[in-house]
Write an enzyme that holds these catalytic residues in place. Structure first.
Site, PDB file in Angstrom:
ATOM      1  N   ALA A 118      -8.268  -1.768   0.262  1.00  0.00           N
ATOM      2  CA  ALA A 118      -7.672  -0.451  -0.003  1.00  0.00           C
ATOM      3  C   ALA A 118      -7.260  -0.325  -1.463  1.00  0.00           C
ATOM      4  O   ALA A 118      -7.135  -1.321  -2.181  1.00  0.00           O
ATOM      5  CB  ALA A 118      -6.436  -0.245   0.883  1.00  0.00           C
ATOM      6  N   TYR A 164      -1.248   8.423  -1.969  1.00  0.00           N
ATOM      7  CA  TYR A 164      -1.442   7.134  -1.297  1.00  0.00           C
ATOM      8  C   TYR A 164      -1.000   7.204   0.167  1.00  0.00           C
ATOM      9  O   TYR A 164      -1.700   6.739   1.072  1.00  0.00           O
ATOM     10  CB  TYR A 164      -0.661   6.032  -2.032  1.00  0.00           C
ATOM     11  CG  TYR A 164      -0.590   4.736  -1.271  1.00  0.00           C
ATOM     12  CD1 TYR A 164      -1.718   3.943  -1.106  1.00  0.00           C
ATOM     13  CD2 TYR A 164       0.611   4.300  -0.705  1.00  0.00           C
ATOM     14  CE1 TYR A 164      -1.660   2.757  -0.395  1.00  0.00           C
ATOM     15  CE2 TYR A 164       0.684   3.116  -0.002  1.00  0.00           C
ATOM     16  CZ  TYR A 164      -0.455   2.342   0.154  1.00  0.00           C
ATOM     17  OH  TYR A 164      -0.390   1.164   0.869  1.00  0.00           O
ATOM     18  N   SER A 210       0.823   1.827   6.236  1.00  0.00           N
ATOM     19  CA  SER A 210       1.952   1.675   5.310  1.00  0.00           C
ATOM     20  C   SER A 210       3.136   2.557   5.680  1.00  0.00           C
ATOM     21  O   SER A 210       2.974   3.631   6.271  1.00  0.00           O
ATOM     22  CB  SER A 210       1.476   2.055   3.900  1.00  0.00           C
ATOM     23  OG  SER A 210       2.547   2.205   3.004  1.00  0.00           O
ATOM     24  N   ILE A 215      -2.440 -10.127   1.059  1.00  0.00           N
ATOM     25  CA  ILE A 215      -2.091 -10.319   2.472  1.00  0.00           C
ATOM     26  C   ILE A 215      -3.272 -10.865   3.261  1.00  0.00           C
ATOM     27  O   ILE A 215      -3.151 -11.830   4.021  1.00  0.00           O
ATOM     28  CB  ILE A 215      -1.599  -8.998   3.096  1.00  0.00           C
ATOM     29  CG1 ILE A 215      -0.307  -8.525   2.421  1.00  0.00           C
ATOM     30  CG2 ILE A 215      -1.362  -9.172   4.598  1.00  0.00           C
ATOM     31  CD1 ILE A 215       0.151  -7.131   2.843  1.00  0.00           C
ATOM     32  N   ARG A 264      14.962  -0.841   0.287  1.00  0.00           N
ATOM     33  CA  ARG A 264      13.667  -1.124   0.885  1.00  0.00           C
ATOM     34  C   ARG A 264      13.819  -2.193   1.968  1.00  0.00           C
ATOM     35  O   ARG A 264      14.799  -2.929   2.007  1.00  0.00           O
ATOM     36  CB  ARG A 264      12.672  -1.617  -0.176  1.00  0.00           C
ATOM     37  CG  ARG A 264      12.294  -0.588  -1.238  1.00  0.00           C
ATOM     38  CD  ARG A 264      11.448   0.529  -0.670  1.00  0.00           C
ATOM     39  NE  ARG A 264      11.052   1.499  -1.685  1.00  0.00           N
ATOM     40  CZ  ARG A 264      11.736   2.566  -2.014  1.00  0.00           C
ATOM     41  NH1 ARG A 264      12.909   2.818  -1.427  1.00  0.00           N
ATOM     42  NH2 ARG A 264      11.281   3.423  -2.921  1.00  0.00           N
ATOM     43  N   LEU A 268     -13.775  -7.728  -5.016  1.00  0.00           N
ATOM     44  CA  LEU A 268     -13.041  -8.461  -6.063  1.00  0.00           C
ATOM     45  C   LEU A 268     -12.488  -7.537  -7.152  1.00  0.00           C
ATOM     46  O   LEU A 268     -12.245  -7.982  -8.275  1.00  0.00           O
ATOM     47  CB  LEU A 268     -13.912  -9.564  -6.681  1.00  0.00           C
ATOM     48  CG  LEU A 268     -14.416 -10.641  -5.712  1.00  0.00           C
ATOM     49  CD1 LEU A 268     -15.303 -11.646  -6.437  1.00  0.00           C
ATOM     50  CD2 LEU A 268     -13.248 -11.360  -5.034  1.00  0.00           C
TER      51      LEU A 268
END
Length: 318
Positions: A75, A141, A117, A13, A208, A34
């Site tokens: 994250a 999470y 989220s 994103i 979803r 990375l």
């Protein structure tokens, strides 16, 4: 010209956000270790630091670059990994965010935009989920994405750092890695390209709210100047089952591949979609991409790459 630091800017994103910021004429600084981000996602016009958000070197980046704004996407984002490795999950998502906030405080950052989220809500008590819905995560999470929201609010109150917290529904699009970030759409694309049978966990009737990456980019750009000190849901407000999703993608591919069904996973929510009226009211944002348009754009992109690679491989063999 604003100087904007983007964490995770080599990832799915955030790399798209970087592209848009640069197109808009901003100076962009990327911080990414990375671990899941990719060098090929980096915009060459951005300044890149291969630095972990937990590293003390992060302060040096802020000292040198003096960003006006921070867009924080770095994250650990895998629900199942959070269940296997809860300490790592908390260290990256919670401690990493605190390290960023400390840098924001020390170097007078005007505002932080934080990528949260839908996982913070847990199993919905009603649909569509609005920002007033109870926060009750059912995975580590979800906890590790919600906890930084509290830190951000208190830092804002103590040090006058503005914030916008954007809670994303299920993101998809170009650059999403099926082997890394594991979005269901990118996994299906990968399997359909290989003409392999994808796995659907549970019955496939779970629903979803899938949001295209370009729409998420728009929300982040708007949040630079709007939505101060607000939590805002970013989704489509439309639910689709995993079975319907797969059938739509199968149709675009013109494929006969069938899914394999396996037992539902722990920590997976059954039904979820957002109420997005606050995003429209506060940010002046609405999604521009219906699911079918986003799917076609994503699928055609990967089809071209796959065909190019297949052609290159066959030419090499000859």
């Amino acid at each position: 010209m604003n100087t904007i630091l983007v964490t995770g800017g080599a990832g799915f994103i955030a790399s798209h956000i970087v592209d848009k910021l640069i197109k808009n004429g901003d100076k962009v600084v990327i911080v990414d270790n990375l671990s899941t981000g990719k060098l090929e996602n980096l915009n060459k016009e951005a300044i890149f630091y291969n630095v972990d958000i937990l590293d003390n070197k992060l302060k040096e980046v802020f000292e040198i670059e003096r960003p006006d704004y921070v867009i924080h996407h770095a994250a650990q984002i895998d629900v199942q990994k959070s269940i296997r490795l809860p300490i790592d999950d908390a260290r990256i998502n919670v401690s990493g965010t605190i390290n960023i906030l400390e840098c924001c405080r020390k170097y007078n950052v005007k505002k932080i935009i934080y990528a949260s989220s839908a996982a913070v809500y847990g199993e919905p008590k009603y649909l569509g989920i609005d920002e007033e819905h109870t926060v009750a995560p059912i995975s580590y999470y979800g906890i590790s994405k919600h906890t930084p929201e509290h830190y951000i609010k208190v830092y804002s109150e103590l040090y006058d750092i503005k914030y916008t917290i954007l809670r994303y529904s299920n993101a998809y699009g170009i650059r999403q890695d099926p082997k890394g970030e594991g979005g269901v759409i990118s996994i299906f694309v990968d399997k359909l390209l290989e003409e392999d049978n994808p796995v659907i966990f549970g019955t496939g009737e779970q629903t979803r709210d899938f949001i295209y990456v370009n729409d998420i980019v728009d929300a982040n750009i708007l949040a630079i100047s709007k939505g101060d000190n607000h939590i805002i849901n970013i989704g489509t407000g439309v639910a689709i089952s995993i079975n319907e999703l797969f059938n739509s993608m199968k149709e675009i591919f013109e494929s006969k591949v069938k899914p394999v069904y396996k037992e539902a996973r722990k920590g997976d929510i059954l039904h979820s979609y957002f109420n997005i009226s606050k995003a429209e009211k506060i940010l002046g944002w609405k999604p521009r991409y219906p699911l079918e348009d986003g799917l076609r754009e994503t699928i055609y992109f990967y089809k071209e790459i796959f065909q190019h690679r297949s052609f290159a491989a066959s030419t090499k063999e000859e």
